[in-house]
Scaffold this motif. Structure first.
Motif, PDB file in Angstrom:
ATOM      1  N   ASN A   1       0.868  -1.176   0.000  1.00  0.00           N
ATOM      2  CA  ASN A   1       0.000   0.000   0.000  1.00  0.00           C
ATOM      3  C   ASN A   1       0.904   1.225   0.000  1.00  0.00           C
ATOM      4  O   ASN A   1       1.481   1.584   1.028  1.00  0.00           O
ATOM      5  N   GLY A   2       1.030   1.861  -1.148  1.00  0.00           N
ATOM      6  CA  GLY A   2       2.043   2.896  -1.318  1.00  0.00           C
ATOM      7  C   GLY A   2       1.580   4.294  -0.978  1.00  0.00           C
ATOM      8  O   GLY A   2       0.495   4.706  -1.375  1.00  0.00           O
ATOM      9  N   ASP A   3       2.412   5.025  -0.257  1.00  0.00           N
ATOM     10  CA  ASP A   3       2.215   6.458  -0.058  1.00  0.00           C
ATOM     11  C   ASP A   3       3.199   7.190  -0.958  1.00  0.00           C
ATOM     12  O   ASP A   3       3.876   6.581  -1.788  1.00  0.00           O
ATOM     13  N   ILE A   4       3.294   8.507  -0.804  1.00  0.00           N
ATOM     14  CA  ILE A   4       4.136   9.294  -1.714  1.00  0.00           C
ATOM     15  C   ILE A   4       5.617   8.926  -1.580  1.00  0.00           C
ATOM     16  O   ILE A   4       6.387   9.043  -2.526  1.00  0.00           O
ATOM     17  N   LYS A   5       6.031   8.443  -0.401  1.00  0.00           N
ATOM     18  CA  LYS A   5       7.428   8.079  -0.171  1.00  0.00           C
ATOM     19  C   LYS A   5       7.672   6.577  -0.343  1.00  0.00           C
ATOM     20  O   LYS A   5       8.783   6.110  -0.092  1.00  0.00           O
ATOM     21  N   ALA A   6       6.645   5.828  -0.729  1.00  0.00           N
ATOM     22  CA  ALA A   6       6.754   4.374  -0.864  1.00  0.00           C
ATOM     23  C   ALA A   6       7.310   3.754   0.408  1.00  0.00           C
ATOM     24  O   ALA A   6       8.207   2.893   0.375  1.00  0.00           O
ATOM     25  N   SER A   7       6.771   4.169   1.531  1.00  0.00           N
ATOM     26  CA  SER A   7       7.277   3.737   2.834  1.00  0.00           C
ATOM     27  C   SER A   7       7.191   2.227   3.029  1.00  0.00           C
ATOM     28  O   SER A   7       7.985   1.646   3.781  1.00  0.00           O
TER      29      SER A   7
ATOM     30  N   LEU B   1       1.567 -10.157  -5.784  1.00  0.00           N
ATOM     31  CA  LEU B   1       1.632  -8.869  -5.098  1.00  0.00           C
ATOM     32  C   LEU B   1       0.304  -8.146  -5.263  1.00  0.00           C
ATOM     33  O   LEU B   1      -0.120  -7.860  -6.389  1.00  0.00           O
ATOM     34  N   ARG B   2      -0.363  -7.858  -4.143  1.00  0.00           N
ATOM     35  CA  ARG B   2      -1.569  -7.028  -4.175  1.00  0.00           C
ATOM     36  C   ARG B   2      -1.111  -5.585  -4.012  1.00  0.00           C
ATOM     37  O   ARG B   2      -0.686  -5.178  -2.933  1.00  0.00           O
ATOM     38  N   LEU B   3      -1.189  -4.830  -5.089  1.00  0.00           N
ATOM     39  CA  LEU B   3      -0.585  -3.506  -5.167  1.00  0.00           C
ATOM     40  C   LEU B   3      -1.639  -2.408  -5.196  1.00  0.00           C
ATOM     41  O   LEU B   3      -2.594  -2.481  -5.972  1.00  0.00           O
ATOM     42  N   GLU B   4      -1.446  -1.402  -4.357  1.00  0.00           N
ATOM     43  CA  GLU B   4      -2.293  -0.210  -4.368  1.00  0.00           C
ATOM     44  C   GLU B   4      -1.396   1.011  -4.211  1.00  0.00           C
ATOM     45  O   GLU B   4      -0.775   1.198  -3.174  1.00  0.00           O
ATOM     46  N   SER B   5      -1.300   1.823  -5.246  1.00  0.00           N
ATOM     47  CA  SER B   5      -0.466   3.023  -5.143  1.00  0.00           C
ATOM     48  C   SER B   5      -0.763   3.992  -6.282  1.00  0.00           C
ATOM     49  O   SER B   5      -0.880   3.580  -7.436  1.00  0.00           O
ATOM     50  N   GLY B   6      -0.842   5.273  -5.917  1.00  0.00           N
ATOM     51  CA  GLY B   6      -0.999   6.320  -6.912  1.00  0.00           C
ATOM     52  C   GLY B   6       0.320   6.952  -7.291  1.00  0.00           C
ATOM     53  O   GLY B   6       0.346   7.959  -8.012  1.00  0.00           O
ATOM     54  N   GLY B   7       1.430   6.379  -6.824  1.00  0.00           N
ATOM     55  CA  GLY B   7       2.749   6.893  -7.183  1.00  0.00           C
ATOM     56  C   GLY B   7       3.320   7.836  -6.147  1.00  0.00           C
ATOM     57  O   GLY B   7       2.752   8.048  -5.080  1.00  0.00           O
ATOM     58  N   GLY B   8       4.467   8.419  -6.471  1.00  0.00           N
ATOM     59  CA  GLY B   8       5.141   9.311  -5.525  1.00  0.00           C
ATOM     60  C   GLY B   8       6.533   9.664  -6.009  1.00  0.00           C
ATOM     61  O   GLY B   8       6.755   9.857  -7.211  1.00  0.00           O
ATOM     62  N   MET B   9       7.480   9.715  -5.086  1.00  0.00           N
ATOM     63  CA  MET B   9       8.842  10.149  -5.399  1.00  0.00           C
ATOM     64  C   MET B   9       9.552   9.156  -6.321  1.00  0.00           C
ATOM     65  O   MET B   9       9.432   7.945  -6.147  1.00  0.00           O
ATOM     66  N   VAL B  10      10.303   9.700  -7.271  1.00  0.00           N
ATOM     67  CA  VAL B  10      10.974   8.874  -8.276  1.00  0.00           C
ATOM     68  C   VAL B  10      11.931   7.877  -7.634  1.00  0.00           C
ATOM     69  O   VAL B  10      11.880   6.675  -7.906  1.00  0.00           O
ATOM     70  N   HIS B  11      12.812   8.370  -6.763  1.00  0.00           N
ATOM     71  CA  HIS B  11      13.836   7.479  -6.189  1.00  0.00           C
ATOM     72  C   HIS B  11      13.209   6.426  -5.273  1.00  0.00           C
ATOM     73  O   HIS B  11      13.691   5.289  -5.200  1.00  0.00           O
ATOM     74  N   SER B  12      12.120   6.778  -4.587  1.00  0.00           N
ATOM     75  CA  SER B  12      11.485   5.829  -3.670  1.00  0.00           C
ATOM     76  C   SER B  12      10.836   4.685  -4.435  1.00  0.00           C
ATOM     77  O   SER B  12      10.995   3.509  -4.086  1.00  0.00           O
ATOM     78  N   TYR B  13      10.101   5.020  -5.492  1.00  0.00           N
ATOM     79  CA  TYR B  13       9.462   3.970  -6.275  1.00  0.00           C
ATOM     80  C   TYR B  13      10.450   3.241  -7.170  1.00  0.00           C
ATOM     81  O   TYR B  13      10.212   2.094  -7.559  1.00  0.00           O
ATOM     82  N   GLY B  14      11.564   3.887  -7.467  1.00  0.00           N
ATOM     83  CA  GLY B  14      12.625   3.190  -8.185  1.00  0.00           C
ATOM     84  C   GLY B  14      13.188   2.056  -7.342  1.00  0.00           C
ATOM     85  O   GLY B  14      13.426   0.948  -7.838  1.00  0.00           O
ATOM     86  N   LEU B  15      13.369   2.314  -6.039  1.00  0.00           N
ATOM     87  CA  LEU B  15      13.870   1.272  -5.143  1.00  0.00           C
ATOM     88  C   LEU B  15      12.841   0.160  -4.977  1.00  0.00           C
ATOM     89  O   LEU B  15      13.181  -1.024  -5.002  1.00  0.00           O
ATOM     90  N   ALA B  16      11.559   0.535  -4.820  1.00  0.00           N
ATOM     91  CA  ALA B  16      10.510  -0.477  -4.675  1.00  0.00           C
ATOM     92  C   ALA B  16      10.452  -1.377  -5.905  1.00  0.00           C
ATOM     93  O   ALA B  16      10.303  -2.608  -5.797  1.00  0.00           O
ATOM     94  N   SER B  17      10.590  -0.779  -7.086  1.00  0.00           N
ATOM     95  CA  SER B  17      10.576  -1.559  -8.326  1.00  0.00           C
ATOM     96  C   SER B  17      11.784  -2.488  -8.406  1.00  0.00           C
ATOM     97  O   SER B  17      11.682  -3.624  -8.866  1.00  0.00           O
ATOM     98  N   SER B  18      12.923  -2.007  -7.946  1.00  0.00           N
ATOM     99  CA  SER B  18      14.137  -2.834  -7.953  1.00  0.00           C
ATOM    100  C   SER B  18      13.987  -4.049  -7.049  1.00  0.00           C
ATOM    101  O   SER B  18      14.546  -5.113  -7.335  1.00  0.00           O
TER     102      SER B  18
END
Length: 340
Positions: free
Chosen positions: A99-105, A129-146
């Motif tokens: 469940n993603g916030d803007i910082k992909a915490s 993966l049950r995914l829910e997110s409207g996106g956020g910071m580039v570097h944070s979601y880059g790490l999550a994707s990695s």
């Protein structure tokens, strides 16, 4: 007015008392934990097959009489006994939530969950993966994707289920799945980059306030909130956005080559039905439907890495909640409004 004045005084006293008590408790907790090493989190594992079985059995107990229920249990016992004799190992499905916030915490928990499952998972298993997110910071979601890319690289099938939204950075994560399943009205896409900030430089000048921005490096600062922005700075800022967007497009194209990337990478969003036509998803179905189907042939395990919060953190959360409730109740009395 007298009532409101008295109520405001009462509210102030109550808040002060609550804060004082919490400060004392926090101080006591700090003294107790002084010198102790911070406790780590814990991986929680639950078998979803048992959850589905419990739902079914509860319904059977309500709808069937004693004789019918007894006969059904007897038949089920025989079936279970036969399956045990076959001793065929069922494939495993590891279920994760993000469940993603803007910082992909949630990445902090996700990374540990993936590390754990990769110690056992094979190509015969599956990760959902049950995914829910409207996106956020580039570097944070880059790490999550990695982190999700680790699953692909290990050769373990990855299925991403989206019930509500996977947009921008959320879709960046979703596209890594070999299969993307979406609810019919989930929001997908938004393959674009946005940045915005106010500038109050003219307001400062109006009040004769100078604001100096000193940099070493021509583009250390391009656009600022307080300084005077230049056309050259705007051009450089836009250039950076364009570069980031191109990297985003390349990333999505790598994992979903079937996409007409220039057609979908416009920053637009689509609902699930339209997203299927654009090849942003592979199938229309809710996560509940998909997992219920998989539970018939597989063993489903839900993984969740829970961080252990210190006593100070728990007290802080309780204090925040108490103050919020007090303020909400006070405001509700004043305005006679309800908050949902």
């Amino acid at each position: 007015m007298e009532f409101f004045s008295e109520y405001a005084i009462f509210l102030a006293k109550t808040v002060t008392l609550v804060i004082a008590i919490l400060v004392v408790l926090a101080s006591f907790a700090a003294l107790r934990s002084k010198g102790r090493r911070k406790s780590s989190g814990q991986l929680q594992v639950s078998k979803l097959n048992d959850f589905y079985k419990g739902l079914r059995e509860r319904l059977e107990q309500t709808l069937l009489d004693k004789d019918q229920l007894k006969a059904l249990r007897k038949t089920q016992a025989k079936t279970d006994k036969k399956q045990k004799k076959k001793a065929e190992a069922k494939p495993r499905v590891f279920v994760l939530d993000f469940n993603g916030d803007i910082k992909a915490s949630a990445t902090e928990s996700l990374r540990h969950e993936i590390t754990a499952l990769l110690t056992l998972a094979t190509a015969k298993d599956e990760v959902v993966l049950r995914l829910e997110s409207g996106g956020g910071m580039v570097h944070s979601y880059g790490l999550a994707s990695s982190q999700l890319a680790r699953i692909r690289e290990a050769g373990v099938p990855l299925t991403v289920c989206i019930d509500k939204v996977a947009a921008s950075g959320g879709y960046m994560m979703a596209c890594i799945g070999q299969k993307i399943i979406s609810a019919p009205f989930a929001i997908l896409g938004s393959i674009g980059v946005v940045a915005q900030l106010p500038n109050v430089n003219r307001l400062l000048k109006k009040h004769d306030i100078d604001f100096e921005v000193l940099t070493a490096g021509e583009y250390k600062r391009t656009l600022t909130v307080f300084g005077e922005n230049t056309e050259k700075g705007r051009e450089k800022f836009q250039q950076d956005l364009d570069i980031t967007h191109q990297l985003f497009k390349n990333f999505v194209s790598r994992y979903r080559p079937q996409l007409a990337i220039d057609e979908v990478a416009t920053g637009e969003i689509w609902l699930g039905v339209a997203a299927l036509e654009k090849h942003l998803v592979d199938e229309l179905k809710t996560s509940d439907e998909y997992l219920a189907e998989r539970a018939r042939q597989s063993e489903l395990y839900h993984l969740h890495y829970a961080e252990r919060k210190s006593l100070q953190e728990r007290i802080g959360m309780a204090a925040s909640g108490s103050v919020d409730r007090l303020v909400l109740n006070w405001w509700s009395r004043l305005t006679q409004q309800r908050f949902w």
